[in-house]
Design an enzyme around this catalytic site. Structure first.
Site, PDB file in Angstrom:
ATOM      1  N   HIS A  29      36.442  12.359  32.403  1.00 47.65           N
ATOM      2  CA  HIS A  29      36.520  12.361  34.013  1.00 47.65           C
ATOM      3  C   HIS A  29      35.037  11.867  34.153  1.00 47.65           C
ATOM      4  O   HIS A  29      34.561  11.309  35.182  1.00 47.65           O
ATOM      5  CB  HIS A  29      36.746  13.553  34.567  1.00 47.65           C
ATOM      6  CG  HIS A  29      35.336  14.534  34.631  1.00 47.65           C
ATOM      7  ND1 HIS A  29      35.543  15.582  33.580  1.00 47.65           N
ATOM      8  CD2 HIS A  29      34.511  14.929  35.379  1.00 47.65           C
ATOM      9  CE1 HIS A  29      34.523  16.514  33.608  1.00 47.65           C
ATOM     10  NE2 HIS A  29      33.936  16.160  34.624  1.00 47.65           N
TER      11      HIS A  29
ATOM     12  N   ASP B 244      40.995  15.940  28.786  1.00 47.96           N
ATOM     13  CA  ASP B 244      39.743  15.264  29.293  1.00 47.96           C
ATOM     14  C   ASP B 244      38.905  15.287  28.033  1.00 47.96           C
ATOM     15  O   ASP B 244      37.939  15.934  28.010  1.00 47.96           O
ATOM     16  CB  ASP B 244      39.350  16.553  30.339  1.00 47.96           C
ATOM     17  CG  ASP B 244      38.030  15.917  31.149  1.00 47.96           C
ATOM     18  OD1 ASP B 244      37.758  14.734  31.217  1.00 47.96           O
ATOM     19  OD2 ASP B 244      37.414  16.766  31.678  1.00 47.96           O
TER      20      ASP B 244
ATOM     21  N   SER C 144      28.865  17.876  32.966  1.00 55.25           N
ATOM     22  CA  SER C 144      30.189  17.430  32.499  1.00 55.25           C
ATOM     23  C   SER C 144      29.946  16.510  31.213  1.00 55.25           C
ATOM     24  O   SER C 144      29.086  15.835  31.358  1.00 55.25           O
ATOM     25  CB  SER C 144      30.877  16.639  33.723  1.00 55.25           C
ATOM     26  OG  SER C 144      31.345  17.690  34.678  1.00 55.25           O
TER      27      SER C 144
END
Length: 685
Positions: free
Chosen positions: A483, A532, A632
């Site tokens: 992502h 992910d 992230s």
């Protein structure tokens, strides 16, 4: 049916040989005058019996009763064929001087038989004479008695009324229809030596034959003829070879004719072209001759093998068309001047010179070894020595790089530097992974600043308006969350990658640019965070040092190090407790949370959101330690106690909006589930 066809063909053949009409039968009965009564005195009767050509007459008596007299002078029956008297018969039984027919059968010598009966002027007793039967029968001309001459040289074939001859392969029937002449013309010999002989040697040679033998060698050779074993050609004491003769013709002159029983002397023709003719007549029974021919030519100088080489074949003398090859010892190569040769063969020419100069056997030189990125090479045998059996040693830059082999290479005979495992390519210095100065203890949200060397794999990913993190897993591969880079997948070059920094805004960093971004095929953007995970391939390899070093991928046994309550560490420049992006790289040590408990928490907070088996949770029930927005793609790392190396166990993926809140865990992509995918991408791209 086949038998009928065969008989039809046979009848056609016989009809062709004899004419279209079968001969009329010849047979009959002969009796004396007055038979079976007594014959009268003064009787002279004769019968001439004739059979078709190719037939003879057979005659036998069924009754014979004539007056017996000495040598059958009074009464007799005389059988004659041509000019020959076959028998003179009288009496009833044979005596020492008289012959009676008894059970004998008489045969004419040709197609005619004459029977003559004679009685004198008186008989003391009444004699009843004779009764005889005759018939024509075919003559088997192919059956000959011992001592008689055979009608055919090779094969004789009898048929009704005649015969014909045929010959073995290699012969032809002469126009006389009896003799088989040898087909011995046009024989050509091109070898530098060989044998030739009269047909059938050492058996008698055929009659009425004309043989021609040609020896044709390349210009520069000279033919030598030697008569061997025996020589027997029909001769005449008063004339020179009038019957059978052997002649030898060259472009320099003629030799012969030869005949008789004495071996002719050696003939040195001084020519490369020789023609031998042998002619025979219709008579004689002689065994012929045999010639061994050789050749000579102007010799070439004896070749001398070059140092570290050998020649083959080795001969006492080399003449025209002889050749030799040169072979080098192992570790040496053929060179003609400076030109390498795969092979070398020289041929002797007719002027006595070799067509090529002798080559050299030069030691194999593997040349300078290839440079080793992130390493160096040392010459073990001697400075700059790169020839056969020379040894070099490759080494990697210590601490930061390592190689799987011992790095020892030898110059082999094929001209390649080769390892002990047969590898031709130089070794590869692989980056050392998982080295860190970090010890457990600290926090991001509730964390503390990292020191130099704590997280050398940490990568800062900058977009135009976003920031994320990643982990270096090789010198040209970065692991991150799908992502975090999804929007950049089609424009990878717009992603700014920085390494080797602690301060987020520091001007001192190592710049890297992406070549391609690989999103896991199971990831669906905007539909949860399962799978992910993403890989970024860099355009160029980065140099590994104390500030930049990859983190290890988990071993198979790593799952045991990521159980509930086991502690990992996550670092990043994400939001801190003050809600601002951290200026310094921050880290926190957080425990693995119970998966079922984590699943239950998020089902309650966000109904429909699933914590899958591809995820792991980390954090404290009491909160205070967590990763947050801006972190992230960063790595959740664990220390492998066995190897003492750090490995990436998770990738910062998602979590509660309230970072570090109680009972709200951070959720990470479980890397160990994706090792096959990672290895496949790296090995194929």
């Amino acid at each position: 049916m086949r038998l009928l066809i065969f008989l039809g063909l046979l009848w056609s053949l016989v009809a062709t040989l004899l004419g279209s009409k079968w001969p009329e039968p010849v047979f009959g009965r002969l009796v004396s005058p007055g038979f079976p009564e007594k014959y009268a005195d003064h009787q002279d009767r004769s019968w001439t019996l004739t059979a078709p050509p190719g037939y003879r007459l057979r005659l036998y008596f069924t009754h014979f009763d004539l007056e017996l007299s000495y040598r059958c002078e009074y009464d007799f029956v005389k059988l004659s064929s041509g000019t020959k008297v076959l028998a003179t018969l009288c009496g009833q039984e044979s005596t020492d001087t008289e012959q009676a027919p008894g059970n004998d059968t008489f045969y004419s010598l040709g197609p005619s038989l004459k029977v003559t009966f004679h009685s004198d002027y008186s008989n003391e007793k009444p004699f009843t004479g004779f009764e005889a039967f005759y018939a024509a029968e075919d003559v088997d001309e192919c059956r000959v008695s011992l001592g008689d001459s055979v009608p055919c040289d090779h094969y004789c074939h009898n048929y009704l009324g005649g015969y014909y001859c045929s010959c073995r392969a290699g012969y032809v029937l002469h126009q006389n229809k009896h003799t088989c002449s040898a087909l011995c013309s046009g024989q050509v010999f091109t070898g530098r030596s060989g044998y030739l002989s009269s047909p059938e040697y050492p058996q008698p040679y055929p009659k009425l034959s004309s043989c021609t033998y040609s020896i044709r060698l390349e210009d520069g050779f000279s033919v030598i003829l030697d008569f061997v074993e025996s020589f027997d050609v029909e001769t005449h004491p008063e004339a020179q070879c009038p019957y059978d003769s052997l002649k030898i013709q060259t472009d320099k002159g003629e030799h012969g004719p030869f005949c008789g029983k004495t071996l002719p002397p050696r003939i040195e023709t001084d020519s490369h072209k020789v023609t031998i003719t042998f002619a025979t007549d219709e008579s004689g029974n002689h065994t012929g001759w045999k010639i061994h021919y050789t050749s000579t030519a102007r010799p070439c100088p004896d070749p001398t093998a070059p140092p570290n080489g050998s020649i083959s074949p080795v001969q006492a003398i080399y003449v025209l068309k002889d050749r030799f090859s040169v072979f080098c010892k192992t570790g040496f190569e053929l060179l003609q001047g400076s030109v390498p040769l795969k092979s070398f063969t020289a041929v002797c020419q007719k002027d006595g010179s070799w067509d090529r100069p002798m080559p050299e056997c030069s030691i194999i030189d593997c040349g300078p070894p290839d440079d080793l990125p992130n390493g160096h090479v040392d010459y073990i045998t001697g400075p700059e020595v790169t020839t056969y059996k020379a040894v070099i040693q490759y080494s990697c830059e210590e601490t930061f790089y390592t190689m799987s082999s011992n790095g020892k290479y030898v110059c082999e005979a094929d001209g390649f530097w080769t390892s002990s495992k047969g590898e031709k390519l130089p070794p590869v210095c692989e980056p050392v992974c998982g080295l860190s100065t970090h010890t457990i203890g600290g926090r991001i949200v509730g964390g503390q600043p990292a020191k130099p060397g704590d997280f050398p794999w940490q990568v800062l990913l900058l977009g135009q308006t976003t920031a994320a993190a990643g982990a270096l897993i090789h010198d040209n591969w970065v692991l991150t969350a799908a992502h975090a880079v999804y929007e950049k997948r089609m424009a990878a070059s717009s992603l700014n990658i920085r390494m080797g920094i602690l301060k987020r805004l520091s001007p001192h960093y190592t710049q890297a640019w992406p070549e391609e971004i690989f999103i896991h095929e199971g990831y669906t953007h905007g539909a949860g965070f399962d799978n992910d995970i993403a890989l970024i391939k860099l355009k160029n390899k980065v140099t590994i040092n104390g500030s930049i070093m990859p983190v290890c991928l988990p071993r198979k046994e790593a799952a045991s190090l990521m159980r509930t309550d086991f502690t990992g560490t996550v670092a990043g420049w994400g939001l801190t407790q003050k809600g601002l992006l951290a200026r310094n790289l921050m880290f926190v040590d957080i425990p693995i949370a119970d998966h079922q408990k984590c699943t239950a928490v998020y089902e309650k907070l966000y109904p429909g959101v699933r914590v899958s088996a591809n995820m792991l949770c980390a954090g404290l029930e009491t909160g205070g330690k967590d990763s947050c927005r801006g972190d992230s793609g960063g790595a959740l790392v664990f220390l492998d106690n066995e190897t003492q190396r750090w490995f990436v166990g998770g990738i910062v993926s998602w979590g509660s909006i309230n970072c570090g809140a109680a009972d709200q865990y951070g959720v990470y992509t479980k890397v160990i589930n994706y090792i096959p995918w990672i290895e496949n991408i790296i090995s194929n791209f």
